[in-house]
Design a protein around this motif. Structure first.
Motif, mmCIF file in Angstrom:
data_model
loop_
_atom_site.group_PDB
_atom_site.id
_atom_site.type_symbol
_atom_site.label_atom_id
_atom_site.label_comp_id
_atom_site.label_asym_id
_atom_site.label_seq_id
_atom_site.Cartn_x
_atom_site.Cartn_y
_atom_site.Cartn_z
ATOM 1 N N VAL A 1 0.772 -1.096 0.010
ATOM 2 C CA VAL A 1 0.002 -0.067 -0.085
ATOM 3 C C VAL A 1 0.887 1.395 -0.233
ATOM 4 C CG1 VAL A 1 -1.832 1.291 1.047
ATOM 5 C CG2 VAL A 1 -1.809 -1.273 1.234
ATOM 6 N N GLY B 1 -3.615 -4.841 -9.232
ATOM 7 C CA GLY B 1 -3.114 -3.296 -8.579
ATOM 8 C C GLY B 1 -4.306 -2.429 -8.704
ATOM 9 N N VAL B 2 -4.361 -1.760 -7.774
ATOM 10 C CA VAL B 2 -5.488 -0.623 -7.779
ATOM 11 C C VAL B 2 -4.680 0.889 -7.677
ATOM 12 C CG1 VAL B 2 -7.458 0.466 -6.963
ATOM 13 C CG2 VAL B 2 -7.197 -1.943 -6.641
ATOM 14 N N SER B 3 -4.730 1.631 -8.907
ATOM 15 C CA SER B 3 -3.882 3.011 -8.960
ATOM 16 C C SER B 3 -4.776 4.065 -8.791
ATOM 17 C CB SER B 3 -2.747 2.955 -10.044
ATOM 18 O OG SER B 3 -2.355 4.345 -9.950
ATOM 19 N N ASN B 4 -4.601 4.895 -7.951
ATOM 20 C CA ASN B 4 -5.485 6.463 -7.930
ATOM 21 C C ASN B 4 -4.735 7.429 -8.349
ATOM 22 O OD1 ASN B 4 -8.262 5.815 -6.637
ATOM 23 N ND2 ASN B 4 -6.533 4.676 -5.607
ATOM 24 N N GLY C 1 -8.190 3.573 -10.328
ATOM 25 C CA GLY C 1 -9.269 3.703 -8.993
ATOM 26 C C GLY C 1 -10.131 4.968 -8.903
ATOM 27 N N SER D 1 -11.805 2.167 -3.696
ATOM 28 C CA SER D 1 -10.466 1.263 -3.892
ATOM 29 C C SER D 1 -10.858 0.236 -2.908
ATOM 30 C CB SER D 1 -9.315 2.041 -4.010
ATOM 31 O OG SER D 1 -8.998 2.943 -5.015
ATOM 32 N N ILE E 1 -11.237 -3.863 -3.427
ATOM 33 C CA ILE E 1 -10.786 -4.917 -2.809
ATOM 34 C C ILE E 1 -11.345 -5.756 -1.818
ATOM 35 C CG2 ILE E 1 -8.528 -5.225 -1.304
ATOM 36 C CD1 ILE E 1 -7.619 -2.484 -2.702
ATOM 37 N N LEU F 1 -1.004 -7.894 -4.166
ATOM 38 C CA LEU F 1 -1.824 -6.751 -4.315
ATOM 39 C C LEU F 1 -1.154 -5.343 -3.936
ATOM 40 C CD1 LEU F 1 -4.756 -5.411 -4.404
ATOM 41 C CD2 LEU F 1 -4.876 -5.963 -2.071
ATOM 42 N N CYS G 1 -1.683 -1.150 -4.161
ATOM 43 C CA CYS G 1 -2.758 -0.209 -4.135
ATOM 44 C C CYS G 1 -1.913 1.106 -3.622
ATOM 45 C CB CYS G 1 -3.652 -0.450 -2.856
ATOM 46 S SG CYS G 1 -4.996 0.631 -2.875
ATOM 47 N N ASN G 2 -2.261 2.245 -4.548
ATOM 48 C CA ASN G 2 -1.913 3.497 -4.422
ATOM 49 C C ASN G 2 -3.157 4.166 -4.131
ATOM 50 O OD1 ASN G 2 -1.841 6.261 -5.679
ATOM 51 N ND2 ASN G 2 0.301 6.002 -5.720
ATOM 52 N N LEU H 1 -9.011 -1.474 4.870
ATOM 53 C CA LEU H 1 -8.326 -2.622 4.256
ATOM 54 C C LEU H 1 -7.782 -3.411 5.150
ATOM 55 C CD1 LEU H 1 -6.995 -3.691 1.553
ATOM 56 C CD2 LEU H 1 -5.054 -1.983 1.906
#
Length: 493
Positions: free
Chosen positions: A21, A104-107, A127, A186, A190, A204, A206-207, A278
Motif C-alpha cells: 500500500v 493493482g489499484v492505482s489512484n 481507482g 478502491s 478490494i 496486491l 494499491c496507491n 483495508l
C-alpha cells in the motif's frame, strides 16, 4: 490459516500473500499516532523503518524504483522520459511468474498502463473510475462551475462508450463521497475482490492519492487538524497550485501555509482510515495473518518548507524521507529499526521473505533485503532528480518570463545521505552539504566550511552513479488528453 505454497527459493516466513500500500505524497515527519493511528497500530505489531528514503522525489520515478530496485537514470522513467520501458523487470512480473495472482489499484494517473506500469499485473485498475474505461472523465470533475462541467461533458461524453462515460460522470458529480479521491472506492473494490477470489496466493498493490494536491479532505477531518480559529471555508479557499507558487505567480502567507498543512494532515488521517478498512477486509477474508503487509509513502511534500510547495526541483529530506512499515512473517513485535533503508529495497525484501528466486529482477537492481539478518546494512542511501518535471520550457509556456530562481531548476540533482550527513550536487555545479546532527532541518549549507567532507562525499556520489548503466531513453512520451488534464490538476504539468 492456509499453508504456504512450495517455491523455488527458501521461504523465511509462513505468510503466502503480499499487500503493498502506497500513501501517495506521505512524508515521514507528518505520520504518527495523531494523523495515522491505523499505520501506527500496524507498526506496533510489525516493524517500522524510521530512516526510509525514496530514490526520487515524485511519483513516476519513485514507483519505478520501487518496482524494479533501480535508480531513475537506470530504469529511465523520469521527467525526461515518462515511461517505464519493457527492458526493466518488475516486481509484479516476478510474482506473476512465481504463480501469484497479481492485482493493482492505482489512484495516480502516472501509475497506469499508459506509462508502462501494467506489466506483470493480471489487472491494474484506475481507482478514480467507477466503471473501468480508457476514456477519462476527469475534465468534468475539474470544471470550476456548471458551465465548464457541461462543456467538458459535451466534449468527452462520446469518447469511447457514452453509457460508461455517463456513469463515471454521475458517480463523480453526484454519488462520490465528499473528500474522497478514490481511496474508499478502491478499498470497497478490494473487499469484494478478496471475498470472491480463488485460492492462489496473491500480490496486491494499491496507491491511495488523497495526501496529494489538491488537499480537499472531508470537513470533519479538516476541522480536527486546522489551527485554532481557522475555518474549513477559509482553508479550502486557498489557492493550491504548486507550479504557480514556485514560479512566483502568487504568494502564500505563513498563516495560509499553516492552514494547508492542516488540510494535508487531514488527508493523511482520511487515508489512514481507509488503511484501517483495508486491514478489516483482509481480516474478514481470513487473509491477514497469511499476508505480508507493507505500507509506505512514495515521496514526501513541501508545504512551505525551504520555500517550496509540492514535490519538484529539489532533494530535501522533506521529499525523500517516507514512512515504511512492514507487518507479518519475520517483521513482528513492534520493532523500530533506525538503519538506512530505501524504497528500492522493497523488491529484494519481498522476494527474499517469500522465498521467490528471480535473478533477473534481483541482479538488475540495487536493493537489499530488509528481512532481519538477511544482508549487510547500508551506510548511505542515494537519490536523484533526473530531469525537471515539468520542464522549464513547459513552465515558460504557462507563465512566460520565469524568475532566475526557477531557471536554476533546469538541472539534474543527485544526493548521498549517511546517518549524519547529506550532500547534494547538480550537473550545473550546484552543491549543498548539511551536517544533519547539528542541523537536522537542512537549513544551513556548510559546503564552504567543510571542504574535506564535501570532497569525500562528492567522490562517493560520483563513483556510485558512474558505476550505473544509464538507460537509453529520452524525450517525453505522448499521453492522452484526459491524462494530461488530470496530471495538470495534480500539479505535475
Amino acid at each position: 490459516m492456509r499453508e504456504s505454497n512450495e517455491r523455488d527459493g527458501e521461504s523465511h516466513t509462513n505468510v503466502r500473500n503480499v499487500v503493498l500500500v502506497v500513501f501517495d505524497t506521505a512524508r515521514a515527519e507528518s505520520a504518527g499516532p495523531e494523523t495515522t493511528p491505523a499505520l501506527s497500530s500496524l507498526a506496533a505489531e510489525g516493524t517500522t523503518f524510521e530512516n526510509a528514503f525514496a530514490a526520487a522525489p515524485w511519483t513516476l520515478p519513485s514507483h519505478a524504483s520501487m518496482f524494479t530496485g533501480r535508480y531513475p537514470s537506470e530504469h529511465g522513467a523520469h521527467g525526461g522520459h515518462t515511461y517505464l520501458d519493457g527492458d526493466n523487470r518488475t516486481l509484479a512480473e516476478a510474482f506473476s511468474d512465481a504463480g501469484y495472482e497479481t492485482v493493482g489499484v492505482s489512484n495516480n494517473t502516472w501509475i497506469t498502463e499508459e506509462f508502462g506500469f501494467d506489466r506483470g499485473f493480471d489487472e491494474l485498475r484506475k481507482g478514480w473510475q467507477y466503471i473501468q474505461s480508457d476514456a477519462d472523465m476527469g475534465a468534468v470533475v475539474r470544471g470550476e462551475d456548471v458551465r465548464e462541467k457541461l462543456q467538458a461533458t459535451r466534449d468527452r461524453l462520446f469518447e469511447g462508450n457514452p453509457l460508461v462515460n455517463a456513469a463515471n460522470i454521475l458517480y463523480s458529480e453526484v454519488l462520490q463521497p465528499a473528500g474522497d479521491d478514490g481511496a474508499a472506492r478502491s478499498v470497497d473494490w478490494i473487499d469484494g475482490w478478496l471475498a470472491d477470489r480463488g485460492d492462489d496466493p496473491f500480490f496486491l498493490f494499491c496507491n491511495l492519492i488523497e495526501p496529494h494536491v489538491e488537499y480537499d479532505p472531508p470537513r470533519e477531518y479538516a476541522e480536527r487538524f486546522l489551527p485554532e480559529g481557522a475555518s474549513y471555508e477559509e482553508a479550502t479557499a486557498i489557492r493550491q497550485d504548486p507550479r504557480a507558487y514556485d514560479c512566483e505567480d502568487y504568494e502564500l502567507t505563513e498563516r495560509e501555509f499553516s492552514l494547508l498543512r492542516g488540510l494535508y494532515r487531514a488527508e493523511l488521517a482520511y487515508t489512514d482510515d481507509q488503511l484501517a478498512r483495508l486491514r478489516e477486509a483482509l481480516e474478514s477474508a481470513g487473509e491477514l495473518e497469511d499476508t505480508l503487509l507493507v505500507v509506505c509513502g512514495d515521496h514526501g511534500e513541501h508545504v512551505g518548507e525551504h520555500g517550496f510547495f509540492g514535490h519538484q526541483y529539489n532533494l530535501y529530506d522533506t521529499l525523500l524521507n517516507v514512512p515504511l512499515v512492514i507487518r507479518g512473517g519475520p517483521f513482528t513485535d513492534g520493532g523500530r529499526r533506525r538503519e538506512l533503508a530505501q524504497l528500492l529495497d522493497v523488491p529484494a525484501t519481498l522476494l527474499d521473505t517469500l522465498g521467490i528466486d528471480d535473478p533477473e529482477l534481483l541482479e538488475g537492481g540495487h536493493g537489499r533485503s530488509l528481512r532481519p539478518g538477511a544482508s549487510e546494512r547500508r551506510d548511505a542511501v542515494f537519490a536523484e532528480y533526473a530531469a525537471p518535471q515539468p520542464s522549464i520550457d513547459r513552465l515558460e509556456d504557462r507563465f512566460g518570463e520565469l524568475p532566475d530562481r526557477v531557471r536554476a531548476f533546469d538541472r539534474r540533482l543527485r544526493a548521498i545521505r549517511t546517518r549524519g550527513e547529506k550532500y547534494v550536487r547538480g550537473d550545473d555545479g550546484f552543491e549543498r552539504y548539511h551536517d544533519l546532527e547539528a542541523n537536522p532541518g537542512e537549513r544551513t549549507d556548510r559546503s564552504v566550511d567543510r571542504p574535506d567532507r564535501v570532497r569525500e562525499l562528492r567522490r562517493r556520489l560520483e563513483e556510485w552513479f558512474d558505476g550505473l548503466e544509464e538507460a537509453d531513453a529520452g524525450g517525453e512520451v505522448a499521453m492522452q488528453a484526459g491524462t494530461e488534464e488530470r496530471l495538470a490538476d495534480l500539479g505535475y504539468l
